[in-house]
Design a protein around this motif. Structure first.
Motif, PDB file in Angstrom:
ATOM      1  N   GLU A  64      16.964  19.331  84.283  1.00  0.00           N
ATOM      2  CA  GLU A  64      16.165  18.924  83.330  1.00  0.00           C
ATOM      3  C   GLU A  64      15.822  19.781  82.241  1.00  0.00           C
ATOM      4  O   GLU A  64      15.287  21.093  82.635  1.00  0.00           O
ATOM      5  N   LEU A  65      15.675  19.598  81.220  1.00  0.00           N
ATOM      6  CA  LEU A  65      15.064  20.229  80.031  1.00  0.00           C
ATOM      7  C   LEU A  65      14.275  19.147  79.133  1.00  0.00           C
ATOM      8  O   LEU A  65      15.044  18.551  78.557  1.00  0.00           O
ATOM      9  N   ASN A  66      12.881  19.662  79.289  1.00  0.00           N
ATOM     10  CA  ASN A  66      12.113  18.798  78.561  1.00  0.00           C
ATOM     11  C   ASN A  66      12.267  17.338  78.811  1.00  0.00           C
ATOM     12  O   ASN A  66      12.437  16.743  77.730  1.00  0.00           O
ATOM     13  N   ASN A  67      12.376  16.986  80.076  1.00  0.00           N
ATOM     14  CA  ASN A  67      12.621  15.561  80.379  1.00  0.00           C
ATOM     15  C   ASN A  67      13.898  15.034  80.043  1.00  0.00           C
ATOM     16  O   ASN A  67      13.975  13.943  80.089  1.00  0.00           O
ATOM     17  N   ILE A  68      14.674  15.637  79.599  1.00  0.00           N
ATOM     18  CA  ILE A  68      16.329  15.177  79.447  1.00  0.00           C
ATOM     19  C   ILE A  68      17.136  15.899  80.504  1.00  0.00           C
ATOM     20  O   ILE A  68      16.945  16.935  80.666  1.00  0.00           O
ATOM     21  N   LYS A  69      17.904  14.739  80.908  1.00  0.00           N
ATOM     22  CA  LYS A  69      18.899  15.111  82.130  1.00  0.00           C
ATOM     23  C   LYS A  69      20.129  15.987  81.551  1.00  0.00           C
ATOM     24  O   LYS A  69      20.675  15.654  80.433  1.00  0.00           O
ATOM     25  N   VAL A  70      20.353  17.170  82.103  1.00  0.00           N
ATOM     26  CA  VAL A  70      21.326  17.977  81.643  1.00  0.00           C
ATOM     27  C   VAL A  70      22.423  17.978  82.642  1.00  0.00           C
ATOM     28  O   VAL A  70      21.886  18.536  83.852  1.00  0.00           O
ATOM     29  N   MET A  71      23.621  18.330  82.188  1.00  0.00           N
ATOM     30  CA  MET A  71      24.973  18.435  83.166  1.00  0.00           C
ATOM     31  C   MET A  71      25.872  19.378  82.694  1.00  0.00           C
ATOM     32  O   MET A  71      25.697  19.592  81.249  1.00  0.00           O
ATOM     33  N   ALA A  72      26.530  19.600  83.246  1.00  0.00           N
ATOM     34  CA  ALA A  72      27.878  20.686  82.713  1.00  0.00           C
ATOM     35  C   ALA A  72      29.176  20.432  83.338  1.00  0.00           C
ATOM     36  O   ALA A  72      29.306  19.985  84.337  1.00  0.00           O
ATOM     37  N   THR A  73      30.179  20.605  82.596  1.00  0.00           N
ATOM     38  CA  THR A  73      31.481  20.683  82.964  1.00  0.00           C
ATOM     39  C   THR A  73      32.165  21.498  82.238  1.00  0.00           C
ATOM     40  O   THR A  73      31.838  22.435  81.476  1.00  0.00           O
ATOM     41  N   TYR A  74      33.415  21.451  82.558  1.00  0.00           N
ATOM     42  CA  TYR A  74      34.372  22.623  81.827  1.00  0.00           C
ATOM     43  C   TYR A  74      34.540  22.484  80.490  1.00  0.00           C
ATOM     44  O   TYR A  74      34.276  21.564  80.063  1.00  0.00           O
ATOM     45  N   HIS A  75      34.896  23.684  79.675  1.00  0.00           N
ATOM     46  CA  HIS A  75      34.925  23.798  78.371  1.00  0.00           C
ATOM     47  C   HIS A  75      36.134  23.448  78.068  1.00  0.00           C
ATOM     48  O   HIS A  75      37.126  23.649  78.724  1.00  0.00           O
ATOM     49  N   PRO A  76      36.399  22.367  77.206  1.00  0.00           N
ATOM     50  CA  PRO A  76      37.816  21.952  76.866  1.00  0.00           C
ATOM     51  C   PRO A  76      38.785  22.890  76.717  1.00  0.00           C
ATOM     52  O   PRO A  76      40.016  22.724  76.959  1.00  0.00           O
ATOM     53  N   ALA A  77      38.447  24.204  76.109  1.00  0.00           N
ATOM     54  CA  ALA A  77      39.458  25.351  75.736  1.00  0.00           C
ATOM     55  C   ALA A  77      39.903  25.848  77.087  1.00  0.00           C
ATOM     56  O   ALA A  77      41.175  26.160  77.490  1.00  0.00           O
ATOM     57  N   ALA A  78      39.035  25.803  78.086  1.00  0.00           N
ATOM     58  CA  ALA A  78      39.433  26.136  79.414  1.00  0.00           C
ATOM     59  C   ALA A  78      40.412  25.449  80.234  1.00  0.00           C
ATOM     60  O   ALA A  78      41.255  25.505  80.759  1.00  0.00           O
ATOM     61  N   LEU A  79      40.004  23.737  79.965  1.00  0.00           N
ATOM     62  CA  LEU A  79      40.981  22.864  80.327  1.00  0.00           C
ATOM     63  C   LEU A  79      42.483  22.961  79.579  1.00  0.00           C
ATOM     64  O   LEU A  79      43.479  22.639  80.510  1.00  0.00           O
TER      65      LEU A  79
END
Ligand code: URA
Length: 199
Positions: A156-171
């Motif tokens: 959470e950042l300032n009440n906003i949900k935050v997720m992470a995934t791979y960078h497309p360049a890494a894919l």
């Protein structure tokens, strides 16, 4: 004069367009002198979903738009796969200017530039943010974690949900990671729909 005592002018921007006007000539770090174009961000200024990458590459620096090179084409496909268009989301980077030779952003560059992405988030008020890659995720969330750890969590950042995934360049370099990315972005879409109410 301490910048803590007196808010900088860009903090007074009330709209994304106004913010762009206030910061697009930025030369607070040396990348402001070496860049070709300032890459502010693109998409819907009222987006409910925001995607945040690391820094512009060569093509982005040429065009002034985020994610328009090879990695950007893959990002468009990823968005399409979860029924988002580029126009309905907002896409930006932690750094607005290209690091020479695509080197990683320096901690000092990220520290200098980060108030801009925070202000963009503040104005756009998305419900969900997807960080693309370890560097963007750690920088935004003030962490120092492996991407594998971050993918398992919803932050959470300032009440906003935050997720992470791979960078497309890494894919592009590791196509076997695409399956994991697919799982991540399906979750991202689901979380978005839960928070926004399916349209
Ligand atoms: N990689 C990023 O992180 N951002 C871009 O805009 C392009 C490539």
């Amino acid at each position: 004069m301490s910048s803590n005592l007196f808010a900088e002018d860009f903090q007074k921007a009330d709209t994304i367009a106004e913010l762009y006007e206030k910061i697009n000539k930025c030369e607070k770090c040396s990348l402001g002198k070496s860049r070709n174009k300032f890459v502010f961000g693109s998409g819907n200024p009222n987006a409910s979903a925001m995607l945040i990458g690391e820094a512009p590459g060569a093509e982005e620096d040429k065009q002034g738009e985020p994610f328009v090179g090879r990695a950007g084409k893959l990002l468009t496909d990823i968005l399409t796969a979860i029924n988002f268009t580029r126009e309905e989301v907002y896409i930006a980077n932690i750094l607005k200017c290209r690091p020479p030779n695509n080197r990683d952003p320096l901690p000092s560059e990220m520290e200098t530039c980060k108030p801009y992405i925070l202000k963009q988030i503040d104005l756009i008020k998305p419900k969900v943010i997807l960080c693309l890659g370890r560097i963007a995720a750690n920088s935004l969330l003030n962490k120092n974690l492996a991407l594998g750890k971050m993918r398992d969590n919803i932050y959470e950042l300032n009440n906003i949900k935050v997720m992470a995934t791979y960078h497309p360049a890494a894919l592009l370099r590791n196509p076997n990671w695409k399956r994991g990315c697919w799982e991540d972005v399906k979750k991202f879409r689901q979380l978005h729909d839960e928070l926004v109410g399916t349209k």
